[in-house]
Design a protein around this motif. Structure first.
Motif, short mmCIF file in Angstrom:
data_model
loop_
_atom_site.label_atom_id
_atom_site.label_comp_id
_atom_site.label_asym_id
_atom_site.label_seq_id
_atom_site.Cartn_x
_atom_site.Cartn_y
_atom_site.Cartn_z
N ILE A 164 84.10 38.85 64.91
CA ILE A 164 83.60 37.55 64.46
C ILE A 164 84.42 37.05 63.28
O ILE A 164 84.80 35.88 63.23
CB ILE A 164 82.11 37.65 64.10
CG1 ILE A 164 81.28 37.91 65.36
CG2 ILE A 164 81.63 36.38 63.39
CD1 ILE A 164 79.85 38.34 65.10
N LEU A 176 80.06 27.49 63.46
CA LEU A 176 80.44 27.83 64.83
C LEU A 176 79.74 26.92 65.81
O LEU A 176 78.62 26.55 65.67
CB LEU A 176 80.08 29.28 65.13
CG LEU A 176 80.44 29.81 66.49
CD1 LEU A 176 81.94 29.87 66.68
CD2 LEU A 176 79.86 31.20 66.68
N LEU A 213 87.51 35.22 64.00
CA LEU A 213 87.35 33.86 64.52
C LEU A 213 87.29 32.79 63.43
O LEU A 213 87.46 31.61 63.72
CB LEU A 213 86.06 33.77 65.36
CG LEU A 213 85.98 34.64 66.60
CD1 LEU A 213 84.60 34.52 67.23
CD2 LEU A 213 87.07 34.26 67.59
N ILE A 214 87.07 33.21 62.19
CA ILE A 214 86.97 32.24 61.09
C ILE A 214 88.35 31.59 60.92
O ILE A 214 89.33 32.27 60.66
CB ILE A 214 86.55 32.90 59.76
CG1 ILE A 214 85.25 33.68 59.92
CG2 ILE A 214 86.43 31.85 58.66
CD1 ILE A 214 84.92 34.58 58.74
N ALA A 217 82.99 32.17 55.63
CA ALA A 217 81.67 32.48 56.20
C ALA A 217 80.99 33.44 55.23
O ALA A 217 81.64 34.12 54.43
CB ALA A 217 81.81 33.13 57.57
N LEU A 221 75.46 36.24 63.44
CA LEU A 221 76.26 36.00 64.63
C LEU A 221 76.46 37.28 65.46
O LEU A 221 76.63 37.22 66.67
CB LEU A 221 77.62 35.40 64.26
CG LEU A 221 77.58 33.95 63.77
CD1 LEU A 221 78.94 33.55 63.19
CD2 LEU A 221 77.16 33.01 64.89
N TRP A 278 82.46 27.74 57.52
CA TRP A 278 82.73 27.69 58.95
C TRP A 278 81.43 27.54 59.70
O TRP A 278 80.49 28.30 59.51
CB TRP A 278 83.44 28.98 59.36
CG TRP A 278 83.65 29.18 60.81
CD1 TRP A 278 84.27 28.33 61.69
CD2 TRP A 278 83.32 30.35 61.56
NE1 TRP A 278 84.31 28.90 62.93
CE2 TRP A 278 83.74 30.14 62.89
CE3 TRP A 278 82.69 31.56 61.24
CZ2 TRP A 278 83.57 31.08 63.90
CZ3 TRP A 278 82.51 32.49 62.24
CH2 TRP A 278 82.95 32.26 63.55
#
Length: 102
Positions: free
Chosen positions: A11, A102, A14-15, A21, A29, A100
């Motif tokens: 995860i 999502l 993905l930032i 985050a 998440l 961030w």
């Protein structure tokens, strides 16, 4: 490595650059709401040569959460965030601008 730690790292990867985050956000998440401390533990025990952008994870108040004994660590995190365009004032990031979503 425990599965949830692998999930956290995935995860965090993905930032996007220029965003942050929170520990709690990563935990949620990953399907582990209220386990923000597990995210902190996973990052603290991460290998030094990892490609995971650990510097993009901050606390729920927008503050850099490295311990005082990490001296230079806080500066490294701030420098990394600033190099990506994240504004850090007095060790704090404005989550309304840089979080961030999502």
């Amino acid at each position: 490595m425990q599965d949830y730690i692998r999930e956290f790292y995935g995860i965090i990867q993905l930032i996007p650059k220029g965003k942050v985050a929170t520990y709690g956000q990563i935990a949620k998440l990953a399907g582990l709401p209220k386990h923000a401390r597990h995210v902190g533990f996973a990052l603290k025990n991460m290998a030094d040569d990892t490609a995971v952008p650990w510097h993009r994870v901050i606390n729920s108040q927008g503050k850099i959460s490295l311990s005082k004994e990490d001296g230079l660590g806080e500066n490294i995190q701030i420098l990394k965030l600033q190099s990506e365009g994240v504004v850090v004032l007095n060790g704090k990031v404005n989550l309304k601008l840089f979080q961030w979503i999502l």
